[in-house]
Motif scaffolding. Sequence first.
Motif, PDB file in Angstrom:
ATOM      1  N   PHE B 279       0.848  -1.195   0.000  1.00 51.81           N
ATOM      2  CA  PHE B 279       0.000   0.000   0.000  1.00 51.81           C
ATOM      3  C   PHE B 279       0.882   1.244   0.000  1.00 51.81           C
ATOM      4  O   PHE B 279       1.535   1.550   0.998  1.00 51.81           O
ATOM      5  N   PHE B 280       0.914   1.962  -1.126  1.00 53.37           N
ATOM      6  CA  PHE B 280       1.640   3.231  -1.159  1.00 53.37           C
ATOM      7  C   PHE B 280       0.717   4.429  -1.004  1.00 53.37           C
ATOM      8  O   PHE B 280       1.171   5.535  -0.754  1.00 53.37           O
ATOM      9  N   SER B 281      -0.585   4.225  -1.202  1.00 53.95           N
ATOM     10  CA  SER B 281      -1.500   5.360  -1.134  1.00 53.95           C
ATOM     11  C   SER B 281      -1.670   5.832   0.296  1.00 53.95           C
ATOM     12  O   SER B 281      -1.942   5.038   1.192  1.00 53.95           O
ATOM     13  N   MET B 282      -1.535   7.139   0.494  1.00 56.69           N
ATOM     14  CA  MET B 282      -1.731   7.706   1.825  1.00 56.69           C
ATOM     15  C   MET B 282      -3.209   7.682   2.215  1.00 56.69           C
ATOM     16  O   MET B 282      -3.558   7.992   3.347  1.00 56.69           O
ATOM     17  N   THR B 284      -4.856   5.014   2.314  1.00 51.44           N
ATOM     18  CA  THR B 284      -5.110   3.664   2.829  1.00 51.44           C
ATOM     19  C   THR B 284      -5.605   3.715   4.267  1.00 51.44           C
ATOM     20  O   THR B 284      -5.058   4.444   5.091  1.00 51.44           O
ATOM     21  N   VAL B 304       2.903  -1.781   4.699  1.00 50.47           N
ATOM     22  CA  VAL B 304       2.818  -0.328   4.701  1.00 50.47           C
ATOM     23  C   VAL B 304       3.959   0.165   3.820  1.00 50.47           C
ATOM     24  O   VAL B 304       5.120  -0.178   4.065  1.00 50.47           O
ATOM     25  N   GLY B 305       3.635   0.924   2.782  1.00 52.92           N
ATOM     26  CA  GLY B 305       4.660   1.364   1.843  1.00 52.92           C
ATOM     27  C   GLY B 305       5.613   2.349   2.480  1.00 52.92           C
ATOM     28  O   GLY B 305       5.366   3.552   2.509  1.00 52.92           O
ATOM     29  N   ASN B 306       6.715   1.832   3.011  1.00 54.46           N
ATOM     30  CA  ASN B 306       7.755   2.669   3.613  1.00 54.46           C
ATOM     31  C   ASN B 306       8.401   3.490   2.501  1.00 54.46           C
ATOM     32  O   ASN B 306       8.896   2.932   1.522  1.00 54.46           O
TER      33      ASN B 306
END
Lengths: 337, 337
Positions: B279-282, B284, B304-306
């Motif tokens: 998931f890169f979308s904020m 999410t 969680v897209g770090n």
Amino acid sequence: MSGVGLSRVVEPVGVLPQAAWRLDASPVLGADEVRVRVERLNLDAASFRQLREKHGGDGAAVRAEVLQIVGTRGKMHNPVTGSGGMLIGVVDEVGPASPLEVKPGDRVATLVSLTLTPLVITDALRGWDGLSEQVPADGHAILFGRSAVAVLPEDLAPELALAVFDVCGAPALTDRVVRGYDAPDVTVLGGAGKSGSLALAAAKRAGARTTAVVVSESERDALARAGVADRIAIADARDAVAMTDVIENQADVTVVCVDVPGCEHGAILATKDKGTVIFFSMATSFAAAALGAEGLAADVTMLVGNGFVPGHAAFAVEVLRSAPGVRALFEARVSAD
Amino acid sequence: MSGVGLSRVVEPVGVLPQAAWRLDASPVLGADEVRVRVERLNLDAASFRQLREKHGGDGAAVRAEVLQIVGTRGKMHNPVTGSGGMLIGVVDEVGPASPLEVKPGDRVATLVSLTLTPLVITDALRGWDGLSEQVPADGHAILFGRSAVAVLPEDLAPELALAVFDVCGAPALTDRVVRGYDAPDVTVLGGAGKSGSLALAAAKRAGARTTAVVVSESERDALARAGVADRIAIADARDAVAMTDVIENQADVTVVCVDVPGCEHGAILATKDKGTVIFFSMATSFAAAALGAEGLAADVTMLVGNGFVPGHAAFAVEVLRSAPGVRALFEARVSAD
């Protein structure tokens, strides 16, 4: 997309059962479905509180509204809170193509939410006074191919089993992640709670050195008796600087089981480079985790704590049985509720 | 806890620089710090919008407030929006113990937020009319040992480089995850955007078969020209049922780059068992992802897209250089801004 119950959705058409306003709760089974004879509903705490407050504690009115919701929606899906709960019952019939490992006569608990479970109540909830989350009920519920369900173990009281099932994703995922490291250090924030103590026990079984962070001396003493934490530190997990001071060493795996907002930065700082943070707390902020790791230039893997891992319910029961101190923690908690 | 700038926190004592009200922006360096001569601030869009609206578009008043914020807080940390931005400058001095790979004279962009970067403005922002997010400025900023910074590549316009750096975590983490699977299928939701197109290019380089989901025919056509998607489907990623219908096959890795809420369930359903969702979308929702996977009994790893992966900025530039079609997408977008 099979096994998720699309054929049970009445309106609006084309959404998943949880998003649906109304489900078809007919007792006639699809090939991969299972029918359960319902014994008891466990309403979600938020849902029950809303109903009780709306009706000023009038149990008869609460009961009437639960019947009205289930009758209208074909599921116990509180339209205000959006939440459901779970149920206990006995397996009645298993469709020929069901992948679920249950057979008629098994006493089971559903591990998926009532918000997506087709349900019919046939006894007008006559055995319930409307004053507690525990709802004795007769009727039937439908499980899909991809529903999660667990057979109730004979050696555990149902309340104890439900408390374990409620958090059974935590020990299972902790086990899987910990086994990806060689003799790792594992820190559990909120180690004295239900998910935290089972995560510690699972990490210990998997060969980890375990550190627990708890918030008070009474939690520390209770957890010390459980025997699953090699070290116990007292700190507020929201205070990143103070917490990392008391932990001393960064962990390979940090497990967040503290149900308060604001623990993301502390968890990240408590973790080594190339380590993993598993967030089980529903109070976790996605943005705080993502931006926190970026701002700290922390090369950590951050996992959304998926509550489903195959075999998670049986694994959690096994962990509980093998850790009598954790079982005592759970029993004390269940009897206090 | 070294390298995060604790010694720069003036008040309240004991918090991290981002949480601090005021930082010490003195030009005298700690052993692991770096000083940058500032050329330009890029204010965060939300921050600039708030300032512009507050002052009714009066640029002089916006400029005065930015100066006042930086003067008071020792950083450009908008107290209303909580956001900052980034900056471009030239490295002035590098502390003897700095781990950052920069040397005096390097032209760099900071990849950590201005909300945690000690900053002094010395030219009263005379070169800025207060009417745009791009703020020509003279002064200095301090980077910590754990700050992220990237040298600006000579073959890219600064605006293009900044647009790439802004999303550089996405291709780097996609690459790392995709290489953990053997010849995987990768689906990118929101494949025509900045992070999405770079993620597709990174997946393709790593040997994946790529599918993109986009929302319109114009996005499909633009992305088709970029040449990084083997298949392109048009669907609303929020409509889990419709979207999984058009994708046809589940992916080993699903990358979510759609900046709208409600894509969690679709992403989970689009992913095979034992697969990974990044998931890169904020936008999410942590709870929607965790409860969604549980409700669907989906054994997927959810990351969680770090935004930080070591070497991410240079890697993103390399991916862009090797995918001229993606570079064209970026250039079109930058010139449209």
